[in-house]
Design a protein around this motif. Structure first.
Motif, short mmCIF file in Angstrom:
data_model
loop_
_atom_site.label_atom_id
_atom_site.label_comp_id
_atom_site.label_asym_id
_atom_site.label_seq_id
_atom_site.Cartn_x
_atom_site.Cartn_y
_atom_site.Cartn_z
N ALA A 26 21.54 -18.23 27.64
CA ALA A 26 21.28 -19.66 26.49
C ALA A 26 20.15 -20.42 26.32
O ALA A 26 20.05 -20.48 24.73
N LEU A 27 18.76 -19.61 25.73
CA LEU A 27 17.99 -19.87 25.59
C LEU A 27 18.28 -19.46 24.39
O LEU A 27 17.99 -19.86 23.40
N CYS A 28 18.45 -18.00 24.01
CA CYS A 28 19.09 -17.75 22.83
C CYS A 28 20.43 -18.03 21.60
O CYS A 28 20.92 -17.94 20.95
N ARG A 29 20.89 -19.29 22.59
CA ARG A 29 21.88 -20.20 22.48
C ARG A 29 23.19 -19.33 21.73
O ARG A 29 23.36 -19.36 20.62
N GLN A 30 23.72 -18.17 22.97
CA GLN A 30 24.48 -17.25 23.23
C GLN A 30 25.62 -17.65 23.92
O GLN A 30 25.38 -18.66 25.46
N PRO A 31 26.66 -17.25 23.91
CA PRO A 31 27.37 -17.67 25.22
C PRO A 31 26.65 -17.18 26.34
O PRO A 31 26.74 -16.00 26.42
N LEU A 379 34.77 -15.62 18.25
CA LEU A 379 35.16 -16.81 18.12
C LEU A 379 33.56 -17.75 17.23
O LEU A 379 34.64 -18.41 17.17
N ARG A 380 33.57 -17.72 17.51
CA ARG A 380 32.12 -18.06 17.54
C ARG A 380 32.27 -18.67 15.64
O ARG A 380 32.21 -19.46 15.22
N LEU A 381 32.22 -16.96 15.02
CA LEU A 381 32.10 -17.21 13.98
C LEU A 381 33.08 -17.95 13.14
O LEU A 381 33.28 -18.36 12.21
N VAL A 382 34.34 -17.09 13.79
CA VAL A 382 35.84 -18.33 12.81
C VAL A 382 35.37 -19.24 13.30
O VAL A 382 36.31 -20.57 11.95
N SER A 383 35.36 -20.03 13.95
CA SER A 383 34.84 -21.29 14.78
C SER A 383 34.13 -22.44 13.52
O SER A 383 34.53 -23.02 12.62
#
Length: 778
Positions: A26-31, A379-383
């Motif tokens: 979360a601190l690295c802004r990852q799932p 999924l994050r990149l495609v969005s």
């Protein structure tokens, strides 16, 4: 007793590792699930070796998938399931069949396992399964379960989970004669049919009275205990029938979804679901052997690429063949390109039956683990890719309303976007005061509630321009937005103001960082529920202590007027970071624009320029020539020479601002042209009144505003004299505007004028002053 204590130690170790990994992710802004997997890999047998009883942890981890699927079933009702019935049943079955067929063909073409074709079928079955748990968790974190691509993926995943039971039943008969395989398939289908019939019967006659009995006890503990027993009991029953536990948990959720206690059930189960889901993802991480991955890195990366590309090329055309938009098909294709966690079960069974060697088994585990880890990033990149304006315009379909009630109010009504908890209460209160109201929602279950209650509705996406037009936003008095996700909220504001730039919009902020951006995009009022609760509680406490109510209310209103800044102190760096994060999700252009030194906008406040009304663009930040930066400038912020403005808007809106800032002619689409002009020193208009200039009578031109020496005059009367240096906002026909421009400001006139399209309509008060041909166009 010592073994039980060992299990407790292992369980605490895994949960601690998952929690630590989740926090770091979360601190690295990852799932967060990526952190769970990495945490499990570190404490697992191939990592530090802190976990001794892996089998027991895996058994507990199955609860995580069961609760995930159970909660999905509660939310994903039969009504919602019917919407994707065709793609789920037809597309899911076709995807599994094509994947197996393609794998068998590759094995035959390359000569691999040629002596035993059953191995190709077995490998194809493994590759055909995608990860229900990972995809579901990603959709939940991004709040995309109700989106078209989310429903398509969930529908196909449900069919894959159903097929898992069939695969497990057929697996032992793969090396037997065709008759044995046929018998195994027939027996598995019979079990599935018996289970489905029993589930329907239980959902009609058993589940509702049972939940009603639990609810009558008014005990949260008993209700939760009964629901958990029901979930795991049905899951265990499916296991005994040779099907998967996960399928049973999902069906158990479906049987509850249509009962009135569904929301209560989901609220109680969610904490258990999240804890055991973290345990499940950590268990997946414990299966990963970093040393084996490193030693076979090139081979595994090649297999991962082959799996992603192959499944994408199978899933995407199937979704497209069922007439879904390209955007939905591409996202679904990439979202289902991984190998599912249930492939571990198949691979383990295949190894026991001798279908694969130990080396192949480890390659399957390694490839599956890598695809699971990569899925959240994909999924994050495609969005984000589809949110880019240059790509968005090619893939966004015309999002037309799916259904419209026959009694829509179309004049001076209130449009409520989102009929959840807030929207439902808002509609009820407005109706009690006899306010005409309609609701917009894209959930079939919610629309059915609106039908039953006789509330006017539009069934569709509230962020769609076509849906908002059908809701009569152009003639509405107000619009209230209570949508669950931030991006849809921002787009709904932007689209509504394209229809009516003066629309009164009040919106609920889902996150603190969204508050200022929502104001900049044009919301008249932004409400943050947690802050409002704090203000109301404070009001009650202070008045009980003897402070006058009017004084307390005035202080609370000042906090609201300051956009809750007293309750959310932030540093400039934090404000800039939150603003950039919010802009990344708007789906619109954002661009820094240098304000020309001779711009007529210099010296004016943002409110005076009417930028949003004239161009549709919004200014969300200003960098001063002196080096300072104003994040989220207010309407009273004055633009200065050398300013760089961060604009948000469509390409046409940014182009329109560019022309307006230069003092050049701009033409609103299907409306009247407007432009700011600076009266030059050699203008023949100096010293004359507006009445003497006959702008309205001879040219059909309206002087809407005058900016003069720090004063702002809106709709000046005919006695106002024109002075040198005045900034005039003129609106009217394009040809007379061009003529007047060369007369009022001859020193700045140019022979040619760029004409971009702007989306601002002309006010009704102005239309009587326009030429007859322009009035007909308006």
């Amino acid at each position: 007793m010592q073994e039980d204590f060992r299990l407790i130690v292992d369980l605490v170790t895994v949960l601690a590792a998952a929690a630590t990994g989740g926090v770091l992710a979360a601190l690295c802004r990852q799932p967060a699930l990526l952190g769970y997997i990495v945490g499990g890999m570190i404490v697992g047998p191939a990592g530090l070796g802190l976990i001794k009883e892996l089998v027991q942890i895996e058994t507990l981890a199955q609860f995580g998938v069961a609760f995930l699927l159970f909660a999905l079933g509660v939310e994903f009702s039969f009504t919602e399931l019917k919407k994707v019935k065709a793609i789920a049943l037809g597309g899911g079955a076709l995807q599994i069949t094509l994947t197996i067929a393609f794998t068998v063909f590759v094995c035959w073409a390359t000569g691999a396992w040629a002596t035993l074709p059953a191995k190709g079928i077995f490998l194809g079955a493994i590759l055909s399964l995608s990860s229900t748990a990972v995809v579901l968790k990603c959709l939940m974190e991004r709040n995309e379960m109700a989106t078209p691509h989310g429903q398509v993926m969930l529908g196909i995943l449900v069919v894959q989970d159903l097929a898992l039971g069939l695969m497990l039943a057929v697996l032992p008969a793969l090396d037997q004669p065709p008759e044995a395989i046929g018998q195994a398939v027939a027996l598995a289908v019979l079990r599935i049919a018996l289970f489905a019939g029993g589930a329907v019967a239980a959902g009609i006659w058993l589940i509702p009275p049972l939940l009603q009995l639990l609810a009558k006890t008014e005990s949260k503990e008993l209700f939760l205990l009964g629901v958990v027993t029901l979930c795991l009991g049905i899951a265990l029953l499916t296991e005994q029938l040779g099907l998967s536990i996960e399928m049973g948990a999902f069906v158990a959720g479906l049987t509850i979804s249509e009962v009135e206690y569904a929301d209560q059930t989901l609220t109680y189960v969610e904490p258990l679901r999240d804890v055991f889901a973290a345990l499940f993802f950590a268990a997946i991480g414990m299966l990963i052997d970093p040393v084996f991955l490193w030693n076979n890195l090139e081979l595994i990366l090649g297999l991962v690429l082959l799996v992603f590309v192959g499944k994408f090329l199978i899933v995407t055309p199937i979704v497209r063949a069922f007439r879904y938009p390209w955007k939905t098909a591409l996202i679904a294709g990439l979202g289902l390109s991984q190998i599912g966690e249930f492939s571990f079960v198949l691979a383990s069974s295949g190894q026991a039956l001798g279908l694969v060697s130990r080396q192949i088994y480890l390659l399957i585990l390694g490839t599956t683990a890598v695809t699971l880890v990569l899925t959240p990033f994909v999924l994050r990149l495609v969005s984000q890719l589809f949110e880019m304006p240059g790509i968005q315009q090619y893939f966004d379909p015309i999002d037309a309303p799916l259904e419209v009630s026959c009694d829509l109010p179309m004049q001076n009504h209130v449009v409520v976007c989102g009929y959840g908890g807030v929207g439902r209460n808002l509609v009820r209160l407005l109706q009690e005061h006899n306010c005409p109201v309609l609701a917009i929602d894209q959930s079939e279950r919610t629309i059915q509630k609106l039908r039953d209650q006789g509330i006017p509705y539009v069934y569709g996406n509230a962020a769609s321009l076509h849906v908002l037009e059908k809701a009569g936003v152009g003639k509405a008095q107000s619009m209230a937005i209570a949508l669950p996700d931030s991006m849809s909220t921002r787009l709904a504001i932007k689209r509504a103001l394209e229809i009516d730039p003066s629309l009164d919009i009040v919106v609920r902020a889902n996150h603190d960082r969204d508050i200022e951006l929502l104001y900049q995009l044009g919301a008249r009022e932004v409400v943050q529920p947690e802050f409002e609760a704090s203000l109301e509680i404070t009001t009650h406490v202070l008045t009980r202590r003897g402070m006058p109510l009017w004084g307390v209310q005035r202080e609370m209103q000042q906090i609201r007027n300051s956009h809750y800044l007293d309750l959310r102190p932030q540093t400039p760096a934090e404000i800039s970071r939150d603003m950039q994060a919010a802009l990344n999700g708007t789906g619109m252009n954002s661009k820094w624009y240098p304000l020309p030194d001779n711009s007529p906008l210099v010296g004016m406040t943002l409110e005076e320029t009417n930028l949003r009304w004239l161009t549709g663009a919004s200014v969300v930040a200003i960098r001063r020539a002196s080096g300072g930066e104003i994040d989220y400038p207010s309407e009273r912020t004055i633009m200065e020479v050398g300013d760089r403005l961060l604009l948000v808007g469509d390409r046409e809106e940014l182009a329109a601002f560019n022309e307006l800032a230069k003092g050049e002619l701009t033409i609103p689409g299907a409306s009247t042209p407007c432009q700011w002009l600076v009266v030059s020193d050699d203008s023949p208009a100096i010293g004359k009144t507006l009445s003497e200039l006959h702008f309205r009578r001879q040219y059909g031109i309206q002087v809407q505003s005058i900016r003069r020496e720090g004063k702002f005059i809106r709709f000046p009367d005919g006695r106002e004299h024109v002075r040198s240096g005045d900034r005039l906002l003129l609106c009217g026909g394009s040809y007379p505007l061009n003529q007047l421009r060369q007369w009022i400001a001859p020193s700045s006139a140019t022979p040619s004028v760029s004409v971009p399209v702007i989306k601002a309509p002309v006010s009704e008060a102005m239309q009587e002053y326009l030429p007859l041909d322009t009035q007909r166009e308006v």
